[in-house]
Every structure is written in C-alpha cells, then in structure tokens.
Write an enzyme that holds these catalytic residues in place. Structure first.
Site, PDB file in Angstrom:
ATOM      1  CE  LYS A  86      -4.141  -2.202   1.323  1.00 22.12           C
ATOM      2  NZ  LYS A  86      -3.649  -3.533   1.674  1.00 22.12           N
TER       3      LYS A  86
HETATM    4  C1  LIG Z   1      -4.242  -4.704   1.033  1.00 19.58           C
HETATM    5  C2  LIG Z   1      -3.460  -5.950   0.912  1.00 19.58           C
HETATM    6  C3  LIG Z   1      -3.809  -6.974  -0.013  1.00 19.58           C
HETATM    7  C4  LIG Z   1      -5.044  -6.890  -0.887  1.00 19.58           C
HETATM    8  O1  LIG Z   1      -4.956  -5.893  -1.889  1.00 19.58           O
HETATM    9  P1  LIG Z   1      -6.281  -5.339  -2.599  1.00 19.58           P
HETATM   10  O2  LIG Z   1      -5.838  -4.162  -3.370  1.00 19.58           O
HETATM   11  O3  LIG Z   1      -7.230  -4.986  -1.490  1.00 19.58           O
HETATM   12  O4  LIG Z   1      -6.801  -6.438  -3.463  1.00 19.58           O
HETATM   13  C5  LIG Z   1      -2.994  -8.086  -0.105  1.00 19.58           C
HETATM   14  N1  LIG Z   1      -1.918  -8.226   0.688  1.00 19.58           N
HETATM   15  C6  LIG Z   1      -1.552  -7.284   1.587  1.00 19.58           C
HETATM   16  C7  LIG Z   1      -0.359  -7.524   2.450  1.00 19.58           C
HETATM   17  C8  LIG Z   1      -2.302  -6.122   1.734  1.00 19.58           C
HETATM   18  O5  LIG Z   1      -1.935  -5.190   2.652  1.00 19.58           O
END
Ligand SMILES: *Cc1c(COP(=O)(O)O)cnc(C)c1O
Length: 471
Positions: free
Chosen positions: A113
């Site tokens: 993120k």
């Molecule tokens: C947010 C997240 C995901 C999922 O990603 P999306 O964009 O919600 O599909 C997968 N793995 C980790 C470690 C995350 O923080």
C-alpha cells in the site's frame, strides 16, 4: 483527460478533482473516460528509465492538469531509494522453479500500500497548497491501511490525520508502527471496541454533513483513483524488468482483497502492456475466486467473512470490483446501476454469459489458498530458496504454481514482508528461524508511543477533531 463515474450521474471531473474524491456523489467509482494507449516505441523508450521517470511517463498520461515539471517533482520525491530501500524500487527476483516475485513491500510500512499511498500523500499536499485548502483525514484501520496513510501524510502541510484503531486488537508491530509517530498532524485514537466500532464512528461523523463540511473531513480508502494510477506504474516496471523485448508476454498473480491492486493490472493490460493473464489469488474468503470460476458474484457480510492468517485479504465485498465490471459491461452505467442494486440487497449477480470474454479478452483467471496451503508454501520456499515469504505472498505463489502453463512467465506480487506476520511464519517453519527485518525498524517496538485511548463514542471523536482544528 476527464474522469467519469461508473454510475453515469456525475459531472466529468479533472485529475486534480478526482484525486481528493472518494465515492462519486452518485455512489459510483471514478475512471478515466478512456485508457491511453502505449505502443512499441513508447515501451522501448521506457526500458531503461529509472522508476520515478517511468512513473512520470505513465502518470502524466492520466494527470494532464498538473504541469509536467510539478508532476516530475512529485514522483521524484516519492520514489526514492531512501524511502523504498533500493534503487529499483520494485525489484524482480526468480524462485528456483522459475516463478518470479516482484517486491512491492520495501516502503516504510513493509506492505504494497506504500507504493500508492506515498504518491498520494505528496500529490494531496501539492493540490491542497495550490488551492489553499485544508483536509482532515478521518479513518479506521485494523492495521495496514491506517499505517500506510499515516506514513504517507506525516508532516504534510494542510493535512491532519485522525486514525481510529481498536484498542489492544492489533499486533505489537502494528501498534508500534502507528503509535510511535511523533508528528503533530498524526492523531492516533485507540477506541475501546472492535474494528467495526471504529468504522461505525467514521460513518457517523461522515453522515453529519454540517460537521463534515465545517471541518473538511475526508478519507483515504482503496477506491481513490490516485492510488490506482500509482499502482499501474509497477505493472509496467515488472514487465520491463522481466522481459528483453516487447514480443514477450508475462502474467501477473496478485494476492487480492478489495481488488485495488489487480484493478491497476487490468488497466495496464487495457493500455496495451503485453500481459498474458491476470491471476486473482484469494484466501479462504473466496468470493472473487468463485466469480472468476463461475461468473456468480455473491458478496458476503462480516458474519460470513473468516478471520485468516492472511488478514489483509479478509474481504468479502471487493470495493474496486465495480471498475472492472464497468469495462466488462462495455461501460454501460445502466447495467452497473442494476447489478449493484442487486449487490446492495445482499443478493449479488450472475455474469456467467460474460465468462468467456472475462477469460479471453480481459485475461482473468483465479485460484484460492487456505491456511494449510499458506504454511506449506512458506515452508517449501524456505527450503528451496532459503527465503521467507509473507502469508499473503504465499497465497499468490500457491495459486501461481497451480495454474501455471508450460512456458508461461508469472510474476507474483509480493504484498508484504514476513516480519509483519511473525506468528504465522513461526508456525510454518519453526520458532528457531530468524526473520529478517530492515535495520531502520530494528528497535520499533521500543520507541515511545503516542495514542489517546477513548471509550466507543462518536461525540468524543468529534471533540478531539474540534479541539485540534479550532486551536
Ligand atoms: C491490502 C493488501 C492486499 C489486498 O490488496 P487489494 O488491493 O485490497 O486487493 C494483499 N496483501 C496485503 C499484504 C495487503 O496489505
């Protein structure tokens, strides 16, 4: 370039406008009115660019109301070796069996993120300063999103962050990560209750229109277009790193929850990046896997969502999914209205008649992974490659191995680092293992923490916001 809503009832907006938006006023999600196309010559020219120059080339196709010089400055300050731990920003490596891993998790909170949130923080600050505006972000987090937002917005002019978290419910690492921030504009509020209680307070404050307007309350969630656009960049970077010429194709396998990450992959493919397949990996919460296998989308409520050892994928209603379905339905807003009316009654919909297009034209496929699969994969990769995968990435590798075709190059997105999920790692490989952690975070849990603990009360949260802003 203008941006339109999937529901078709919102006036077209500019990039700078959608940047500060969450949901469109008509309840839809914002998308560019067309996807800019890339050709051979562009891809060739981009092969040797640094990550921030590549980000500039791609984002400028979408952000035509920010002067080139300013956008260049924003991405240059965002994608640095200092923030992302290495020069390549998202380096690609290869496991013993040929599956490739693209590291997206070397930013400040050790999860993917950061890739988008760091850009959003700098872009927010730029737009707010230019328009002389203030923004107060109010959010609720169970761990990852809140900390990524705080690290992206700390110390930014014109922005305060009020982040609610459930008191005592996060891991020691997650608590330390958020509460050790000493910046004046970051206000951590631990609520006596669960994550859903925090979420309810945020909704209640948002629903108080007067308060929301008076105090310029906004959110940063995964439906924000600025996050998607920043994520498109690393699909190009991964492709260019894993290939030598543009006649080669690669597939991406993406651990998915809210469909935000892979939605950016979908857009990269629609722009003409030579992507073979987009592989959705889910955990036990397999609503998306079910959709890509059968065409039936049956979102579940919180009661039917499992708590798993890949917690950031514990989602049963994927908020970015509407963007993809909008393209599948040939951008017919009336169809989207009808389908999401069925979603809001809790019923969902059946698009089995579109399944062939979803597979062939859009390149989608899927698979699922369970706790046992996750542990097995972590252990197997530790034995073969002497490295530790985080549980979410392990879900991706499990699915990639399962669906891989002869000769297919698959890049698995590494969405977090193992050190964030020590308990599961110990369960997979034993307690004697030493889990690597970046030096800069070695003493994280020992740092002084700054947090207000409050009862579960909307009134108290509003008072905290008033006191901070009116002061
Ligand atoms: C947010 C997240 C995901 C999922 O990603 P999306 O964009 O919600 O599909 C997968 N793995 C980790 C470690 C995350 O923080």
């Amino acid at each position: 370039m203008k941006y339109i809503s999937t529901r078709g009832q919102t006036e077209p907006k500019s990039f700078s406008e959608v940047l500060l938006m969450g949901l469109a006023p008509d309840g839809g999600l914002m998308l560019p009115e067309y996807y800019p196309q890339v050709d051979e010559i562009m891809l060739n020219n981009w092969r040797n660019l640094s990550y921030h120059n590549l980000a500039f080339e791609i984002i400028s196709l979408f952000a035509d109301d920010i002067p080139a010089e300013d956008l260049h400055d924003i991405v240059k300050r965002t994608y640095t070796e200092n923030v992302f731990g290495n020069k390549a920003i998202t380096p690609v490596r290869t496991l013993y069996d040929g599956i490739k891993i693209q590291a997206l998790s070397n930013g400040p909170t050790l999860a993917f993120k950061d890739m988008a949130m760091q850009f959003l923080g700098n872009a927010f600050e730029y737009v707010l300063n230019k328009e002389n505006k203030q923004l107060n972000i109010l959010g609720a987090t169970s761990g990852d999103t809140g900390s990524a937002a705080e690290y992206a917005l700390r110390g930014k002019k014109g922005i305060n962050v009020f982040m609610l978290s459930p008191n005592g419910k996060m891991s020691a690492f997650q608590r330390a990560q958020m509460y050790s921030l000493q910046d004046e504009n970051i206000i951590n509020i631990a609520v006596d209750g669960m994550f859903d209680d925090c979420q309810d307070i945020v909704k209640a404050v948002q629903n108080d229109t007067n308060f929301k307007e008076q105090y310029h309350i906004s959110t940063v969630n995964s439906i924000n277009w600025g996050r998607i656009v920043a994520q498109i960049v690393y699909y190009f970077a991964g492709y260019l790193r894993a290939t030598e010429s543009n006649d080669q194709r690669v597939s991406f396998c993406v651990p998915s929850g809210n469909f935000g990450n892979i939605c950016a992959g979908h857009i990269a493919k629609q722009m003409g990046l030579p992507i073979e397949r987009l592989i959705v990996a889910t955990n036990e919460n397999d609503v998306l896997d079910q959709f890509f296998q059968t065409g039936e989308y049956r979102p579940r409520n919180a009661e039917h969502t499992y708590v798993t050892s890949s917690p950031s994928m514990d989602i049963s209603k994927a908020s970015n999914f509407e963007r993809f379905i909008f393209d599948v339905m040939e951008r017919d807003s009336n169809e989207i209205e009808t389908l999401w009316a069925e979603v809001s009654t809790g019923k969902g919909f059946n698009l089995s008649f579109k399944l062939e297009a979803i597979r062939e034209k859009f390149g989608f496929t899927s698979g699922k992974s369970t706790h046992a699969n996750r542990l097995e994969t972590i252990k197997a990769v530790f034995n073969s490659d002497n490295e530790l995968l985080d549980p979410h990435t392990a879900d991706g590798v499990k699915v990639a191995r399962e669906v891989r075709r002869e000769g297919e190059t698959i890049i698995c997105m590494e969405t977090a680092l193992a050190t964030k999920f020590e308990k599961t790692i110990y369960e997979a490989v034993g307690e004697e293992v030493s889990i690597p952690r970046p030096d800069a975070l070695a003493d994280l849990e020992q740092r002084p923490q700054r947090v207000m603990v409050i009862p579960n009360s909307e009134t108290i949260v509003k008072t905290i916001i008033r006191e901070k802003i009116d002061k």
